[in-house]
Motif scaffolding. Structure first.
Motif, PDB file in Angstrom:
ATOM      1  N   GLU A 179       6.723  13.695   5.762  1.00  0.00           N
ATOM      2  CA  GLU A 179       5.542  12.962   4.858  1.00  0.00           C
ATOM      3  C   GLU A 179       6.293  12.659   3.369  1.00  0.00           C
TER       4      GLU A 179
ATOM      5  N   THR B 275       0.540  14.340   8.827  1.00  0.00           N
ATOM      6  CA  THR B 275       0.388  12.946   9.425  1.00  0.00           C
ATOM      7  C   THR B 275       0.992  12.982  10.842  1.00  0.00           C
TER       8      THR B 275
ATOM      9  N   SER C 157      -0.884   6.914   0.609  1.00  0.00           N
ATOM     10  CA  SER C 157      -2.172   7.378   0.661  1.00  0.00           C
ATOM     11  C   SER C 157      -3.141   6.330   1.001  1.00  0.00           C
ATOM     12  N   GLU C 158      -2.892   5.241   0.477  1.00  0.00           N
ATOM     13  CA  GLU C 158      -3.744   4.124   0.598  1.00  0.00           C
ATOM     14  C   GLU C 158      -3.783   3.567   1.909  1.00  0.00           C
TER      15      GLU C 158
ATOM     16  N   LYS D  34       0.734  -1.201  -0.087  1.00  0.00           N
ATOM     17  CA  LYS D  34       0.006  -0.062  -0.042  1.00  0.00           C
ATOM     18  C   LYS D  34       0.864   1.301  -0.156  1.00  0.00           C
ATOM     19  N   SER D  35       0.399   2.424  -0.858  1.00  0.00           N
ATOM     20  CA  SER D  35       1.130   3.499  -0.801  1.00  0.00           C
ATOM     21  C   SER D  35       0.746   4.219   0.394  1.00  0.00           C
TER      22      SER D  35
ATOM     23  N   THR E 188      -2.709  16.132   1.794  1.00  0.00           N
ATOM     24  CA  THR E 188      -3.729  16.933   2.021  1.00  0.00           C
ATOM     25  C   THR E 188      -4.232  17.279   3.541  1.00  0.00           C
TER      26      THR E 188
ATOM     27  N   TYR F 156      -6.090   9.093   3.259  1.00  0.00           N
ATOM     28  CA  TYR F 156      -6.225  10.119   2.524  1.00  0.00           C
ATOM     29  C   TYR F 156      -4.931  10.424   1.569  1.00  0.00           C
ATOM     30  N   GLU F 157      -5.077  11.371   0.863  1.00  0.00           N
ATOM     31  CA  GLU F 157      -3.913  11.719  -0.131  1.00  0.00           C
ATOM     32  C   GLU F 157      -2.905  12.315   0.595  1.00  0.00           C
ATOM     33  N   LEU F 158      -1.690  11.726   0.378  1.00  0.00           N
ATOM     34  CA  LEU F 158      -0.409  12.280   0.929  1.00  0.00           C
ATOM     35  C   LEU F 158      -0.427  13.850   0.647  1.00  0.00           C
TER      36      LEU F 158
ATOM     37  N   GLN G 157       6.757   8.360   1.267  1.00  0.00           N
ATOM     38  CA  GLN G 157       6.518   8.125  -0.273  1.00  0.00           C
ATOM     39  C   GLN G 157       8.002   7.594  -0.843  1.00  0.00           C
TER      40      GLN G 157
ATOM     41  N   LYS H 114       1.754  19.321  -1.217  1.00  0.00           N
ATOM     42  CA  LYS H 114       1.875  18.557  -2.012  1.00  0.00           C
ATOM     43  C   LYS H 114       3.286  18.732  -3.029  1.00  0.00           C
TER      44      LYS H 114
END
Length: 819
Positions: A122, A37, A25-26, A22-23, A34, A30-32, A126, A324
Motif C-alpha cells: 500500500e 488492495t 486513492s483517486e 491520479k493518486s 481504508t 477508495y481512500e488508501l 503512495q 493509515k
C-alpha cells in the motif's frame, strides 16, 4: 528574458503534468488505508502510472509466481535520465571493474516480501506517486527501482482471508477473528518458504527471477520493508550487531546518516522508533545483508503491525494502530531514503567503486572435489549469483581442510572446482565459502553458519595462496551410444546424489521396476557400492515402453547406465539374492496444519514437488483421524510445536499399530518428542543433569544466560554408519546443520548419524556452553524397526530452507531405501 520564459514554461508544464497523475486513492476509488488492495489492482495502478508518465517510468514484468501472479519492477527517474537509462545502468556496472564514471544514485525499494506484512505494498503506491509528483526533484540524479510486492501469492492469501473475516466496520479488538490468521497464513510464499531467507540460496522461483534483475543493477541502496509485532514502534537503520566483517565503514556510516534523516521526520510527527537493536547484519540471505555484501547499503525497515493489525488494532497501551498510520510511516522512510541517496549520489558511486576493488582476503581460493552431480548443483548456484568459477589442474592445493579442520593438501585435477576471491563478486565468495563466519556478538537473529562446502557435501580446502586453475572445465558427460536395448539382461547405475534420486523417482512414475543393492558388489571388473540401482529386463517384461522410457530418463538425468548380460556377480551378492531388493512404488502422505510448522511443512512439500518430482498427499490435521492410513506406505510428520498436545494416547496407539503393520513413519525434529514415553516408541530424550549450584546474575544479563543453552544454526561433524540403508551414498562422516539443542539418546539399534562424545563442538557457528554439553553423544538420524514397519527419526532437518543440499539424499533414502 526569452530563456527565462522558456524555463518557466517547462516548469509549468511539468507541474501540470504531475498534477494530472491520479493518486492511488483517486485511481482505486477508495481512500488508501481504508481497505487492502489486491495484487491485480496494484498491478493496474503501476501500469496506469507507466502509461501516463511514460517519459519518467518504465514497468516490466520480470516473472510469475507459482500461482501465476505477475512479478513487476518499476524504474523511475527524470525524463532525461530515462532516455539514457541503459547507459546509466551500464556505466554504473562498470564500477564493479573500476572502469566506470557514473553520477546517478541507484535506489531499490522492495516491498512485501512477507505477504501478511501487507502495509508496504500500500505504501509503495503512495511513495511512487509522490516521487513522480511532489518529490520529483529527487529523481534528477537518482534512479529508483520499485518492486511493489515480492510475494504476491502470500499477500493475496492474507488480503483475501482478511476481507472474508473482517468486521464492517473493522474491529480494533485484538481478540476479534480478523486479528488471528489461521495456520496457512500469508507470511510465506506458495510453498510456505520465507522469501527473506532465500536471497543467497535461490530455492524459490520468486527469488530466482528477482535476482536476475538485481544483478543487472546492483543498487547503491536497497530497502526491504517489513512489519513486526503490533506493540513495537518503528525500526530503521542502523542495524544491530553482529555485522558481518565484510561490511565497510562507509556502509555502516551511511546507515547512520539515513537513520538520522528518518529520525528528523519521525521526531517532527511525534512518532516512536528504535535503532541498533534486534535486526543484525550477519546471515547473508536477507534482503538487507545480501545487497550489502554486493556493495550496496542494505537496510530493513520494520513497522509495527504484521498479520494481526488488519485495518486497525488496539495496542497494549490502549492506542489504535491503523493501516493509515502504518502507510504513513513506511511512506516517510521510503521518501527519506531516496532523499538522502540523491544528496549523496557522488559519494555512493565513489564508495561503490571502492567496494569492488580487489581485497586482500585471507583465503585467495576455494578448491572443491566431490561427486559430479553435487559439483554441478553448486556451479548452477554460482552462475545465478554471477560468481566466476574455474577448474583445477593436475596437482594439489594446500589450505584449511573443511573435513579435518587442519591445514592439508587436496589433490586436484580437471574436475576440481576452483573459486577465486579476486573477482567482482569476491566479497560474496568469501561470505558464502568461508569456513567460519566471524561473530562480533553471539546474540543473533538467525543462523550463524552456512558455508557452502559443508552444505553441498564436498571435500574442500580454503587456500591462502591463489590456486592455479583453468577457465574451461571438464567436458559434459556424454551418454554412450545406444546402450539401452531390449536384449540387455540388466542395467546398473550409481546412487550418490539428488540427481540419482530424481532419476529413480521418474522411473517409478513411469512404472519401471527398479532394484537396489544392500551389499557392495563387483561385476565385469567394475565395483558398485551399496544403494546401486539395478534395472532388469525380467522385472519389466510386461512394460511395453520399457526401453524407450529408460532411455529417455537416462538422457534427461545424464545417467550412465552400465549394461550387463548376467546377474552372476564376481563378488558380493547376485541379483536374485535377498540382498538385492525391489524399490517400492510408494504412496506418501505428509501432515499439514497444526501442530506442524508451516515452514517445515513447506520444505517437505517443495522437496516432493519441485526437487524430487514424486507424488505426495497432503493430509490436514483437522481430518486426520478420519483417514484410512492403511492406503499409505509413508507418513511424514514435519517439525513443529505442540505435537505433545496433539498426539494423544489414541493417536499414538493408532500410529504404532499402523507402523507395526508395515507403515513407515518419518518424524522430524519437533515431532519426535511426542513419540517417546512409556506408551510410545523406544526413542528417549537425553536427560541433562541439572546444575545444583546457585548463582546470582544481573537482571540485564538474562539474554546472555539464555544463549548458553542455544544453538543458533551451527554446523557439527557427525559420525555416519554408511552400511545402513538410510546412509547409502554417503561417506563415514556428515556435516549437519543443527538448529537447537533437542537431544535424544542413542537407539538400541539403528543409529545411522550421530554425535560422539567429542563431537559436540561446532566446526562453524555458535553453540552455547550448556547446549554443547547437552548434545554430546546423541542421535541425529536413526531408524527403529517396529513390527513389520519402521520409524525414521530426523532430529536435525536435512531439508532446512531447501539449501542444505547434502542432507537431501538422507530423505530420499528414508523413502526408498529403508524398509
Amino acid at each position: 528574458m526569452k530563456k527565462l520564459l522558456f524555463l518557466l514554461a517547462i516548469l509549468c508544464s511539468t507541474f501540470t503534468f504531475a498534477q494530472g497523475l491520479k493518486s492511488p486513492s483517486e485511481f482505486l476509488g477508495y481512500e488508501l488505508g481504508t481497505r487492502f488492495t489486491r495484487h491485480h489492482q496494484v498491478v493496474d495502478y503501476y501500469e496506469y502510472l507507466a502509461s501516463v508518465a511514460s517519459d519518467r517510468m518504465q514497468l516490466q514484468e520480470y516473472g510469475k509466481t507459482n500461482e501465476l501472479r505477475p512479478l513487476i519492477l518499476a524504474s523511475i527517474s527524470s525524463a532525461d535520465n530515462m532516455r539514457d537509462l541503459e547507459n546509466i545502468r551500464k556505466e554504473h556496472l562498470k564500477n564493479t571493474v573500476g572502469e566506470g564514471d557514473p553520477s546517478a544514485a541507484i535506489v531499490w525499494l522492495s516491498y512485501n516480501v512477507h505477504g501478511n506484512e501487507s502495509v508496504s505494498t500500500e505504501a509503495s503506491m503512495q511513495t511512487i506517486f509522490d516521487l513522480l509528483t511532489s518529490k520529483q526533484a529527487y529523481l534528477e540524479n537518482t534512479v529508483v527501482l520499485v518492486d511493489p510486492c515480492i510475494n504476491p501469492d502470500g499477500r493475496d492469501r492474507y488480503v483475501n482471508w482478511y476481507n472474508q473475516n473482517k468486521n464492517t466496520p473493522y474491529s480494533n479488538d485484538p481478540n476479534s477473528k480478523e486479528h488471528h490468521e489461521g495456520w496457512l497464513n500469508g507470511r510465506s510464499n506458495h510453498y510456505m518458504f520465507d522469501l527473506n531467507r532465500d536471497w543467497a540460496w535461490l530455492t524459490q522461483v520468486e527469488s530466482q527471477q528477482r535476482l536476475k534483475q538485481f544483478n543487472k543493477w546492483l543498487p547503491h541502496v536497497h530497502v526491504d520493508f517489513h512489519e513486526q509485532g503490533v506493540d513495537n514502534p518503528y525500526y530503521f537503520a542502523p542495524a544491530a550487531e553482529p555485522y558481518h566483517e565484510v561490511i565497510t565503514d562507509f556502509q555502516r556510516d551511511f546507515q547512520e546518516r539515513i537513520g538520522k534523516n528518518h529520525a528528523k521526520y519521525f521526531d517532527a510527527n511525534g512518532w516512536f522508533y528504535f535503532t541498533k537493536e534486534v535486526f543484525d547484519l550477519l546471515y547473508p540471505s536477507y534482503g538487507d545483508t545480501y545487497p550489502t555484501m554486493n556493495g550496496g547499503v542494505g537496510m530493513t525497515y520494520e513497522q509495527g503491525g504484521s498479520g494481526r493489525a488488519g485495518l486497525g488494532i488496539k495496542t497494549r497501551i490502549g492506542d489504535t494502530l491503523t493501516l493509515k498510520d502504518r502507510i504513513a510511516h513506511h511512506h516517510t522512510t521510503g521518501l527519506s531514503t531516496v532523499e538522502v541517496a540523491s544528496k549523496n549520489a557522488i559519494k555512493l558511486n565513489d564508495e561503490f567503486k571502492k567496494f569492488y576493488k580487489n581485497k586482500n582476503f585471507k583465503y585467495k581460493s576455494y578448491v572443491l572435489n566431490g561427486d559430479d552431480d553435487k559439483i554441478h548443483a553448486l556451479t548452477k548456484l554460482l552462475a545465478q549469483h554471477k560468481i566466476e568459477y574455474n577448474w583445477g589442474r593436475p596437482g594439489s592445493a594446500k589450505g584449511f581442510s573443511y573435513t579435518s579442520g587442519r591445514t592439508q593438501n587436496l589433490p586436484t585435477n580437471e574436475n576440481s572446482l576452483v573459486i577465486h576471491t579476486d573477482q567482482p563478486k569476491g566479497t560474496l565468495v568469501k561470505v558464502l565459502f568461508e569456513p567460519r563466519a566471524k561473530l562480533s556478538d553471539s546474540v543473533t537473529y538467525d543462523i550463524t553458519a552456512w558455508s557452502l562446502p559443508y552444505a553441498y557435501g564436498l571435500e574442500a580446502v580454503a587456500s591462502e595462496a591463489k590456486v592455479s586453475s583453468e577457465a574451461s572445465g571438464p567436458t559434459e558427460i556424454s551418454m554412450p551410444d545406444a546402450i539401452v536395448n531390449a536384449d540387455t539382461y540388466a542395467y546398473i547405475t550409481d546412487w550418490n546424489s539428488m540427481d540419482d534420486a530424481r532419476f529413480l523417482a521418474e522411473l517409478l512414475r513411469e512404472k519401471i521396476r527398479v532394484r537396489y543393492a544392500h551389499k557392495p558388489f563387483s561385476l565385469n571388473g567394475k565395483n558398485h557400492k551399496r544403494g546401486s540401482l539395478i534395472i532388469t529386463k525380467a522385472d519389466n517384461k510386461n512394460h511395453p515402453g520399457f526401453v524407450n522410457a529408460l532411455r529417455s530418463a537416462s538422457e534427461k538425468h545424464h545417467k550412465i547406465l552400465v549394461p550387463t548380460q548376467t546377474g552372476f556377480v564376481e563378488s558380493g551378492k547376485d541379483f536374485g539374492s535377498n540382498s538385492v531388493q525391489m524399490v517400492d512404488d510408494l504412496k506418501v502422505a505428509v501432515l499439514s496444519g497444526k501442530p506442524s510448522s508451516t515452514l517445515r511443512f513447506g520444505e517437505i512439500w517443495y522437496f516432493f514437488e519441485q526437487q524430487l518430482h514424486y507424488p505426495l498427499a497432503v493430509i490436514d490435521s483437522e481430518y486426520m483421524r478420519g483417514v484410512n492410513f492403511s492406503e499409505y506406505d509413508v507418513l511424514i510428520l514435519p517439525g513443529g510445536w505442540g505435537y505433545q498436545n496433539f498426539i494423544n494416547k489414541d493417536i499414538l496407539k493408532d500410529l504404532k499399530a499402523w507402523v507395526r503393520n508395515g507403515g513407515k513413519l518419518i518424524a522430524m525434529n519437533g515431532a519426535i518428542k511426542s513419540l517417546s514415553g512409556e506408551e510410545g516408541f523406544s526413542i528417549k530424550n537425553k536427560i541433562q543433569e541439572k546444575d545444583s549450584t546457585k548463582s546470582t546474575r544481573p537482571f540485564d544479563g538474562s539474554e546472555r544466560e539464555r544463549i548458553k543453552s542455544a544453538i543458533t544454526g551451527a554446523i557439527f561433524k557427525t559420525k555416519v554408519d554408511n552400511t545402513h540403508p538410510l546412509a547409502y551414498g554417503y561417506e563415514n562422516s556428515y556435516f549437519t546443520l543443527k538448529l537447537g539443542d533437542d537431544s535424544y539418546e542413542y537407539l538400541t539399534n539403528g543409529n545411522v548419524v550421530y554425535l560422539e562424545e567429542n563431537q559436540n563442538t561446532p566446526v562453524s557457528g555458535f553453540a552455547g556452553s550448556k547446549a554443547q554439553k547437552k548434545i554430546a553423544k546423541t542421535l541425529i538420524f536413526g531408524v527403529e524397526h517396529h513390527g513389520d514397519g519402521s520409524v525414521i527419526y530426523m532430529v536435525d532437518n536435512p531439508l532446512f530452507r531447501g539449501f542444505w543440499e547434502n542432507g537431501k539424499l538422507f530423505f530420499a533414502n528414508a523413502l526408498f531405501m529403508v524398509n
